[in-house]
Motif scaffolding. Structure first.
Motif, PDB file in Angstrom:
ATOM      1  N   PHE A   1       0.828  -1.208   0.000  1.00 25.86           N
ATOM      2  CA  PHE A   1       0.000   0.000   0.000  1.00 25.86           C
ATOM      3  C   PHE A   1       0.863   1.258   0.000  1.00 25.86           C
ATOM      4  O   PHE A   1       0.651   2.176  -0.798  1.00 25.86           O
ATOM      5  CB  PHE A   1      -0.922  -0.018   1.214  1.00 25.86           C
ATOM      6  CG  PHE A   1      -1.802   1.193   1.344  1.00 25.86           C
ATOM      7  CD1 PHE A   1      -2.986   1.287   0.642  1.00 25.86           C
ATOM      8  CD2 PHE A   1      -1.432   2.252   2.154  1.00 25.86           C
ATOM      9  CE1 PHE A   1      -3.796   2.422   0.743  1.00 25.86           C
ATOM     10  CE2 PHE A   1      -2.227   3.383   2.264  1.00 25.86           C
ATOM     11  CZ  PHE A   1      -3.415   3.460   1.555  1.00 25.86           C
TER      12      PHE A   1
ATOM     13  N   ASN B   1       1.428  -4.042  -5.913  1.00 31.60           N
ATOM     14  CA  ASN B   1       0.427  -5.099  -5.858  1.00 31.60           C
ATOM     15  C   ASN B   1       1.031  -6.318  -5.180  1.00 31.60           C
ATOM     16  O   ASN B   1       2.237  -6.552  -5.245  1.00 31.60           O
ATOM     17  CB  ASN B   1      -0.037  -5.467  -7.263  1.00 31.60           C
ATOM     18  CG  ASN B   1      -0.428  -4.240  -8.078  1.00 31.60           C
ATOM     19  OD1 ASN B   1      -1.208  -3.413  -7.631  1.00 31.60           O
ATOM     20  ND2 ASN B   1       0.134  -4.118  -9.265  1.00 31.60           N
TER      21      ASN B   1
ATOM     22  N   ALA C   1      -7.641  -8.084   2.693  1.00 29.24           N
ATOM     23  CA  ALA C   1      -7.861  -7.028   1.704  1.00 29.24           C
ATOM     24  C   ALA C   1      -8.990  -6.105   2.140  1.00 29.24           C
ATOM     25  O   ALA C   1      -8.894  -4.869   2.005  1.00 29.24           O
ATOM     26  CB  ALA C   1      -8.156  -7.653   0.352  1.00 29.24           C
TER      27      ALA C   1
ATOM     28  N   ALA D   1      -8.805  -1.939   3.083  1.00 24.39           N
ATOM     29  CA  ALA D   1      -9.665  -0.856   2.591  1.00 24.39           C
ATOM     30  C   ALA D   1     -10.215  -0.032   3.750  1.00 24.39           C
ATOM     31  O   ALA D   1     -10.336   1.194   3.662  1.00 24.39           O
ATOM     32  CB  ALA D   1     -10.798  -1.435   1.746  1.00 24.39           C
TER      33      ALA D   1
ATOM     34  N   TYR E   1     -13.577   0.030  -1.983  1.00 27.54           N
ATOM     35  CA  TYR E   1     -13.134  -1.359  -2.063  1.00 27.54           C
ATOM     36  C   TYR E   1     -13.877  -2.069  -3.187  1.00 27.54           C
ATOM     37  O   TYR E   1     -15.071  -1.865  -3.395  1.00 27.54           O
ATOM     38  CB  TYR E   1     -13.397  -2.066  -0.732  1.00 27.54           C
ATOM     39  CG  TYR E   1     -13.022  -3.537  -0.731  1.00 27.54           C
ATOM     40  CD1 TYR E   1     -11.696  -3.933  -0.765  1.00 27.54           C
ATOM     41  CD2 TYR E   1     -14.015  -4.523  -0.688  1.00 27.54           C
ATOM     42  CE1 TYR E   1     -11.340  -5.279  -0.761  1.00 27.54           C
ATOM     43  CE2 TYR E   1     -13.678  -5.868  -0.681  1.00 27.54           C
ATOM     44  CZ  TYR E   1     -12.344  -6.235  -0.724  1.00 27.54           C
ATOM     45  OH  TYR E   1     -12.005  -7.571  -0.727  1.00 27.54           O
TER      46      TYR E   1
ATOM     47  N   VAL F   1      -8.603   0.082  -3.053  1.00 30.20           N
ATOM     48  CA  VAL F   1      -8.061  -1.245  -2.755  1.00 30.20           C
ATOM     49  C   VAL F   1      -8.968  -2.268  -3.425  1.00 30.20           C
ATOM     50  O   VAL F   1     -10.199  -2.170  -3.349  1.00 30.20           O
ATOM     51  CB  VAL F   1      -8.000  -1.512  -1.236  1.00 30.20           C
ATOM     52  CG1 VAL F   1      -7.513  -2.927  -0.957  1.00 30.20           C
ATOM     53  CG2 VAL F   1      -7.109  -0.500  -0.549  1.00 30.20           C
TER      54      VAL F   1
ATOM     55  N   CYS G   1      -3.574  -0.248  -4.149  1.00 28.89           N
ATOM     56  CA  CYS G   1      -3.048  -1.601  -3.998  1.00 28.89           C
ATOM     57  C   CYS G   1      -4.058  -2.609  -4.523  1.00 28.89           C
ATOM     58  O   CYS G   1      -5.258  -2.500  -4.227  1.00 28.89           O
ATOM     59  CB  CYS G   1      -2.741  -1.874  -2.523  1.00 28.89           C
ATOM     60  SG  CYS G   1      -2.175  -3.542  -2.190  1.00 28.89           S
TER      61      CYS G   1
END
Length: 659
Positions: A244, A249, A264, A268, A275, A316, A355
């Motif tokens: 991030f 990635n 994940a 976010a 997200y 994200v 990311c």
């Protein structure tokens, strides 16, 4: 800084270098001119074991200022000038006298030196001291015909040997020359100290420290949010945070149900951003990922998508089973993942994506997905919890009201984001000020070559991104210079196929770092440079009679390079010690040390770093620099003045043993 490296390592970075070959027992000093391997201005081979070094030559010359000379080398002029010992001279003491023979007796009261001049006068010097042994045999040294004694060497209070030079050399004038050189060197060292202090002050701005401390506190809080209620997911959480902050990635490979998507979603929430999550199959269509086509745009004969709420609109994203996507989706993903842009019809738009977290139960086969795979800089194998971790997880789960599938509230306005785009900019700006040592860059390049030999090709893009991310990791962990421990992050970046490649990377790094620490530790650097100065003097002494000889020229070039290497070492070590002091004052030694290992798994960090390396002795380094600089300046004098000054600085070309 002088780099001590194995003689077999190719040299790419310009600068002075000291090499040692364990096979030939040879030291070599040189300066790299270009990126071509082994391109040196010169190379001086100095055998460390082929000749027996005399005791007086195996140490840096000591200037005795105390009463009594237990062990060390003393200039004969120290006695003649009255600086050392009590003289009993008949006729009166003559500073221009030429001493051709010396007798030394030792008793419990001290040392007694009887010196005979070329005019057959005798001077007696009494040197009171405590701790000298009783009734030692008298030792005598005598210069050969046409020579005079310039230095005396003592060991355990007893006279051991003397250095001699030609009678035509005026040691008094030579001492005056050396005094002038010493004053010049002291001035240069004072300037160097002032410069190093000013650089240290400039590099330790309070603003940077405040920004970094705030960022580190947020990183710790984000780490806690990501791992709360989970077991054995600290590494995955750190990689997600690092991706991030670096706008990169990450790819998680592992079986279902190992908290990949949960991490994940929590990321976010940490950043307070949009997200997006999607499970991809070979039947997935681009509309599911990038948004449906705009009907209004179609009426105007334009092909555009409504991207709101889809991947191009997310901060994200989580893409499950990413390698099962079809070519229509993959082609659009490549540009979006790397350049962070999306071609929407005839318009290229920048996306807010920070990311992308991808997941897969298995790696791809074949080369058609290699380009997509290369877009994920960080890769990690996620394993199910071990037995002990599973037991702890169940205890925590059953003791509280939480459920395994925690609800995810898309409305994050009620909570303040922990890490935002502004913090990404701060981290990347601060990282640009972090130094990446040349020899650590060499290790990265060598690892890339090593992996290529093992059927794992590291692209140029991956190499560049890895270096930038390692520098960012070092910066956010509180360092101002990338260290060996930071390179352990390469185990998450430089592998492709299986765990065996990860193990090979770790073994390679540990072996190279161990060699670097052995050859490049503070103590070894200082020892290597001190040994090089000794060997330069050892080579230069016999060649003084032939100043035009290649041996004399090579030794002179080695002295010049050694001066520059010692200056570089002094600057870097001064700044490093100043930074360590400031970091300790700011946050405490233990806290700074603990946060330094934020990104790297504790076991990997300890296996690399080992025990804390002791800081270099700056006083010893300064003394070394002074000796080397005096020698270098003396070599720049005219032939007669050079000969005279060298007679004082290193002694004559001959050594006479005491009998």
């Amino acid at each position: 800084m002088l780099r001590a490296v194995p003689a077999t390592v190719p040299l790419r970075a310009p600068g002075p270098v000291l090499m040692f070959s364990a096979h030939t027992k040879m030291y070599k000093v040189g300066r790299v001119l270009s990126s071509a391997p082994s391109t040196l201005i010169f190379t001086v081979g100095l055998a460390s074991q082929t000749r027996r070094l005399h005791t007086s030559r195996s140490r840096q010359s000591a200037r005795i200022a105390l009463h009594g000379v237990q062990t060390g080398e003393v200039r004969i002029q120290e006695f003649l000038s009255g600086k050392l010992g009590k003289a009993n001279a008949k006729p009166a003491l003559d500073e221009e006298a030429q001493i051709v023979a010396v007798e030394c007796s030792v008793d419990g009261q001290g040392q007694r030196l009887s010196c005979t001049t070329s005019k057959q006068n005798t001077y007696t010097f009494e040197i009171p001291c405590t701790g000298a042994p009783q009734d030692q045999p008298v030792k005598r040294v005598e210069a050969s015909k046409g020579k005079q004694i310039s230095h005396l060497t003592f060991k355990d209070w007893k006279l051991e040997s003397a250095k001699v030079c030609e009678l035509e050399v005026s040691l008094q004038e030579a001492t005056s020359l050396v005094s002038e050189i010493e004053e010049r060197v002291q001035g240069k060292i004072s300037e160097l100290k002032s410069e190093a202090g000013q650089e240290g002050d400039a590099s330790s701005g309070e603003g940077r420290g405040d920004e970094l401390r705030d960022l580190q506190l947020r990183m710790q809080k984000a780490q806690h949010c990501l791992t709360e209620g989970l077991q054995e997911r600290a590494v995955e959480a750190r990689l997600l945070l690092l991706a991030f902050l670096g706008s990169e990635n990450v790819l998680f490979l592992g079986p279902p149900g190992t908290a990949k998507s949960l991490l994940a979603r929590r990321m976010a929430r940490v950043c307070g951003g949009q997200y997006f999550e999607r499970l991809l199959t070979r039947f997935s269509v681009p509309e599911e990922v990038f948004g449906p086509l705009s009907l209004k745009a179609l009426e105007n004969d334009k092909l555009k998508r409504n991207v709101e709420g889809f991947l191009p609109d997310a901060d994200v994203a989580f893409l499950d089973e990413v390698f099962k996507a079809n070519s229509a989706i993959l082609n659009c993903l490549l540009t979006l993942l790397n350049e962070r842009v999306f071609d929407n019809g005839d318009t290229r738009i920048e996306v807010p994506l920070k990311c992308v977290v991808a997941a897969s139960n298995e790696l791809f086969e074949g080369d058609e997905l290699a380009a997509l795979h290369d877009r994920f800089l960080l890769r990690h194998l996620v394993s199910p919890m071990t037995r002990g971790a599973a037991a702890a997880f169940l205890q925590d789960l059953l003791a509280g009201p939480s459920v395994p599938n925690e609800p995810f509230d898309l409305d994050t306005d009620s909570e303040e984001a922990i890490l935002t785009e502004e913090h990404i900019k701060i981290a990347q700006r601060l990282a640009s000020e972090v130094a990446f040592p040349d020899d650590l860059q060499e290790i990265m390049i060598d690892l890339r070559d090593f992996m290529a030999e093992n059927d794992c090709v590291i692209s140029d893009r991956r190499l560049a991104k890895a270096a930038l991310l390692i520098r960012l990791a070092a910066c956010t962990a509180g360092a101002t210079t990338v260290s060996e421990s930071d390179l352990m992050l390469l185990q998450y970046m430089f592998w492709e196929k299986d765990k065996d490649q990860i193990d090979a990377i770790k073994r390679f790094l540990l072996e190279r770092v161990k060699g670097r620490r052995t050859a490049g530790s503070s103590a070894t650097d200082l020892d290597a440079m001190t040994h090089m100065l000794t060997m330069v003097k050892f080579k230069m002494g016999p060649a003084m009679r032939m100043p035009q000889s290649p041996q004399f020229a090579q030794a002179g070039q080695a002295a010049t390079t050694l001066v520059q290497a010692t200056i570089d070492c002094y600057r870097s070590e001064t700044q490093a010690q100043r930074r360590r002091s400031l970091e300790s004052d700011a946050s405490g030694i233990n806290a700074a040390k603990d946060f330094r290992n934020f990104w790297v798994d504790e076991g990997d960090s300890l296996s690399v770093e080992g025990e804390d390396s002791k800081p270099m002795d700056l006083n010893a380094l300064e003394a070394l620099l002074q000796s080397a600089w005096e020698l270098d300046l003396a070599l720049q004098l005219s032939e007669e003045r050079r000969k005279a000054s060298l007679a004082i600085l290193i002694g004559g070309p001959e050594v006479v043993m005491a009998k």
